[in-house]
Write a protein that holds these residues in place. Structure first.
Motif, PDB file in Angstrom:
ATOM      1  N   ARG A   1      -5.174  -7.055  -4.323  1.00 12.76           N
ATOM      2  CA  ARG A   1      -5.731  -6.177  -5.370  1.00 12.76           C
ATOM      3  C   ARG A   1      -4.753  -6.051  -6.546  1.00 12.76           C
ATOM      4  NH1 ARG A   1      -7.375   0.122  -4.749  1.00 12.76           N
ATOM      5  NH2 ARG A   1      -7.916   0.433  -6.916  1.00 12.76           N
ATOM      6  N   LEU A   2      -3.469  -5.937  -6.243  1.00 14.11           N
ATOM      7  CA  LEU A   2      -2.473  -5.839  -7.307  1.00 14.11           C
ATOM      8  C   LEU A   2      -2.451  -7.113  -8.151  1.00 14.11           C
ATOM      9  CD1 LEU A   2       0.423  -4.114  -5.351  1.00 14.11           C
ATOM     10  CD2 LEU A   2      -0.951  -3.108  -7.184  1.00 14.11           C
TER      11      LEU A   2
ATOM     12  N   VAL B   1       0.841  -1.204   0.000  1.00 11.42           N
ATOM     13  CA  VAL B   1       0.000   0.000   0.000  1.00 11.42           C
ATOM     14  C   VAL B   1       0.876   1.255   0.000  1.00 11.42           C
ATOM     15  CG1 VAL B   1      -1.687   1.319   1.340  1.00 11.42           C
ATOM     16  CG2 VAL B   1      -1.989  -1.154   1.035  1.00 11.42           C
ATOM     17  N   ALA B   2       1.944   1.246   0.778  1.00 16.56           N
ATOM     18  CA  ALA B   2       2.828   2.414   0.844  1.00 16.56           C
ATOM     19  C   ALA B   2       3.489   2.697  -0.506  1.00 16.56           C
ATOM     20  CB  ALA B   2       3.901   2.202   1.915  1.00 16.56           C
ATOM     21  N   PHE B   3       3.924   1.664  -1.205  1.00 13.33           N
ATOM     22  CA  PHE B   3       4.625   1.853  -2.472  1.00 13.33           C
ATOM     23  C   PHE B   3       3.688   1.977  -3.669  1.00 13.33           C
ATOM     24  CE2 PHE B   3       8.387   0.567  -0.169  1.00 13.33           C
ATOM     25  CZ  PHE B   3       9.405   1.229  -0.826  1.00 13.33           C
ATOM     26  N   HIS B   4       2.602   1.190  -3.664  1.00 12.94           N
ATOM     27  CA  HIS B   4       1.773   1.101  -4.868  1.00 12.94           C
ATOM     28  C   HIS B   4       0.312   1.493  -4.664  1.00 12.94           C
ATOM     29  CE1 HIS B   4       5.188  -0.613  -6.833  1.00 12.94           C
ATOM     30  NE2 HIS B   4       5.267  -1.571  -5.940  1.00 12.94           N
ATOM     31  N   GLY B   5      -0.070   1.827  -3.445  1.00 10.66           N
ATOM     32  CA  GLY B   5      -1.430   2.295  -3.191  1.00 10.66           C
ATOM     33  C   GLY B   5      -2.505   1.224  -3.219  1.00 10.66           C
ATOM     34  N   ALA B   6      -2.095  -0.046  -3.147  1.00  8.83           N
ATOM     35  CA  ALA B   6      -3.068  -1.137  -3.178  1.00  8.83           C
ATOM     36  C   ALA B   6      -2.499  -2.349  -2.446  1.00  8.83           C
ATOM     37  CB  ALA B   6      -3.397  -1.521  -4.611  1.00  8.83           C
TER      38      ALA B   6
ATOM     39  N   ILE C   1       4.674  -2.942 -12.390  1.00  6.58           N
ATOM     40  CA  ILE C   1       5.472  -3.044 -11.164  1.00  6.58           C
ATOM     41  C   ILE C   1       6.640  -3.995 -11.367  1.00  6.58           C
ATOM     42  CG2 ILE C   1       5.423  -3.909  -8.790  1.00  6.58           C
ATOM     43  CD1 ILE C   1       2.480  -2.856  -8.707  1.00  6.58           C
ATOM     44  N   LEU C   2       6.392  -5.098 -12.044  1.00 12.17           N
ATOM     45  CA  LEU C   2       7.410  -6.131 -12.186  1.00 12.17           C
ATOM     46  C   LEU C   2       8.284  -5.992 -13.426  1.00 12.17           C
ATOM     47  CD1 LEU C   2       5.326  -9.215 -11.020  1.00 12.17           C
ATOM     48  CD2 LEU C   2       6.892  -7.792  -9.677  1.00 12.17           C
TER      49      LEU C   2
END
Length: 77
Positions: free
Chosen positions: A61-62, A52-57, A72-73
């Protein structure tokens, strides 16, 4: 997405790489709690907070958002 620049310290990059590794493992169907432990997170909640801190989810959910996960990957940043 994560906003990066050259002023980020080593801890930032370590956290990001650990998170990317864990998400990559989770894509293979490994349970999130097992992924979290294997990547060095204290527990699944710690893994979730970092996502959540890095990607907001959350990781769950990701994993459902294939386009976001591919970004992301993707190699590089």
């Amino acid at each position: 997405q994560v906003k990066t620049d050259s002023s980020q310290g080593p801890l930032f990059w370590l956290r990001l790489m650990r998170l990317r590794h864990a998400l990559s493992e989770a894509c293979t169907g490994v349970p999130l709690a097992e992924v979290a432990a294997g990547a060095g997170f204290a527990d699944q909640a710690h893994f979730t907070r970092e996502a959540v801190a890095f990607h907001g989810a959350t990781p769950a959910r990701l994993l459902r958002d294939k386009a976001a996960l591919e970004g992301i990957l993707a190699p590089g940043l």
